[in-house]
Design a protein around this motif. Structure first.
Motif, PDB file in Angstrom:
ATOM      1  N   PHE A  17       0.827  -1.207   0.000  1.00 24.53           N
ATOM      2  CA  PHE A  17       0.000   0.000   0.000  1.00 24.53           C
ATOM      3  C   PHE A  17       0.862   1.258   0.000  1.00 24.53           C
ATOM      4  N   CYS A  18       1.900   1.276   0.829  1.00 23.36           N
ATOM      5  CA  CYS A  18       2.759   2.462   0.897  1.00 23.36           C
ATOM      6  C   CYS A  18       3.432   2.720  -0.447  1.00 23.36           C
ATOM      7  N   ALA A  20       2.256   1.987  -3.353  1.00 23.12           N
ATOM      8  CA  ALA A  20       1.251   2.502  -4.282  1.00 23.12           C
ATOM      9  C   ALA A  20       0.944   3.964  -4.037  1.00 23.12           C
ATOM     10  N   ILE A  21       0.950   4.371  -2.775  1.00 24.76           N
ATOM     11  CA  ILE A  21       0.590   5.741  -2.425  1.00 24.76           C
ATOM     12  C   ILE A  21       1.794   6.671  -2.430  1.00 24.76           C
ATOM     13  N   VAL A 118      -5.195  10.519   0.102  1.00 21.61           N
ATOM     14  CA  VAL A 118      -4.965   9.141  -0.334  1.00 21.61           C
ATOM     15  C   VAL A 118      -5.907   8.791  -1.477  1.00 21.61           C
ATOM     16  N   LYS A 121      -4.680  10.422  -4.617  1.00 23.96           N
ATOM     17  CA  LYS A 121      -3.512   9.752  -5.182  1.00 23.96           C
ATOM     18  C   LYS A 121      -3.914   8.452  -5.888  1.00 23.96           C
ATOM     19  N   ILE A 122      -4.886   7.749  -5.326  1.00 28.51           N
ATOM     20  CA  ILE A 122      -5.365   6.524  -5.970  1.00 28.51           C
ATOM     21  C   ILE A 122      -5.981   6.843  -7.323  1.00 28.51           C
ATOM     22  N   ASN A 125      -3.359   7.645  -9.955  1.00 28.81           N
ATOM     23  CA  ASN A 125      -2.460   6.560 -10.353  1.00 28.81           C
ATOM     24  C   ASN A 125      -3.143   5.203 -10.158  1.00 28.81           C
ATOM     25  N   THR A 128      -1.360   1.551 -10.572  1.00 32.11           N
ATOM     26  CA  THR A 128      -0.499   1.065  -9.498  1.00 32.11           C
ATOM     27  C   THR A 128      -1.268   0.872  -8.207  1.00 32.11           C
ATOM     28  N   ALA A 129      -2.134   1.835  -7.888  1.00 32.87           N
ATOM     29  CA  ALA A 129      -2.799   1.832  -6.586  1.00 32.87           C
ATOM     30  C   ALA A 129      -3.878   0.756  -6.466  1.00 32.87           C
ATOM     31  N   LEU A 133      -4.424  -2.140  -3.544  1.00 33.23           N
ATOM     32  CA  LEU A 133      -5.602  -2.143  -2.686  1.00 33.23           C
ATOM     33  C   LEU A 133      -6.352  -3.467  -2.790  1.00 33.23           C
TER      34      LEU A 133
END
Length: 237
Positions: A17-18, A20-21, A118, A121-122, A125, A128-129, A133
């Motif tokens: 998760f980190c 991705a964010i 958050v 950012k998801i 992107n 990736t995110a 998730l």
């Protein structure tokens, strides 16, 4: 938050998760962003309380914690043990009030990220995110389903063996294990609250495991003496 962000040197910065964010963020030694902060919680203290409203999503950076539900009479069910890199709960991405509590097993450090940032950012992107998730959601769902199955179907020995094997795998994914000795900061009451038994019953099972040469849990270390027998006892791993 201090001017030096713990994320700059965190081994989890680029994964899960980190990753991705934060992967595309310029999170370095001078990061002073107002959408993320870090805090520490002493062992035995709560990091989050049931029904608490919060604008943040939380990730465990260091230490061990657990997510749990507690009844008015004090009985407690541990839902999930949290290790570094874990989201407290994926539900916090969508809800501003928690239905659970989180307690520190050891001293912990936590990253709190503003939910709105958050989510932004998801959306910026998703390639990736979203997979990160989805993996987190699938992992939490699988764990909870196995907990339900263990509580409903398994014997005391099977429940504890399944818990040990589950945590052993998670620990081994994060650190080098030597001589089948795993850092294991759970007390007997913690084990009891995770597997739906009393602490007295857990103590009896742990003694049986030790006498049969399967495992020995003492001084915060789980020593596995017979992995095949432990695996044989667990129908869920």
């Amino acid at each position: 938050m201090n001017s030096a962000s713990p994320c700059a040197t965190c081994p989890k910065h680029d994964s899960g998760f980190c990753g991705a964010i934060l992967g595309n963020s310029q999170t370095g030694s001078n990061d002073t962003s107002d959408w993320q902060n870090h805090f520490v919680v002493a062992a035995g203290r709560q990091a989050l309380a049931s029904q608490q409203a919060t604008p943040d999503v939380y990730v465990l950076c260091h230490g061990w914690a657990f997510r749990f539900l507690q009844l008015p009479d004090g009985r407690r069910q541990i839902l999930h043990f949290l290790l570094p890199g874990d989201l407290f709960s994926i539900s916090l991405l969508f809800r501003d009030r928690v239905h659970f509590s989180v307690k520190a097993l050891t001293p912990i450090q936590v990253s709190a990220m503003k939910r709105t940032e958050v989510q932004s950012k998801i959306m910026r992107n998703p390639a990736t995110a979203l997979p990160a998730l989805a993996q987190s959601c699938a992992g939490q769902t699988e764990t909870l389903e196995k907990v339900i199955a263990a509580l409903g179907l398994c014997s005391a020995e099977e429940r504890i063996a399944s818990l040990f094997l589950y945590l052993m795998k998670r620990i081994a994914d994060q650190t080098v294990i030597r001589e089948n000795r795993y850092p294991f900061p759970l007390r007997q009451q913690d084990i009891a609250d995770a597997v739906g038994l009393t602490a007295v019953h857990v103590s009896r099972i742990l003694g049986t495991f030790r006498e049969r040469g399967i495992t020995d849990l003492s001084n915060g270390v789980l020593e596995v003496l017979n992995i095949r027998e432990l695996q044989r006892l667990s129908p869920l791993n």
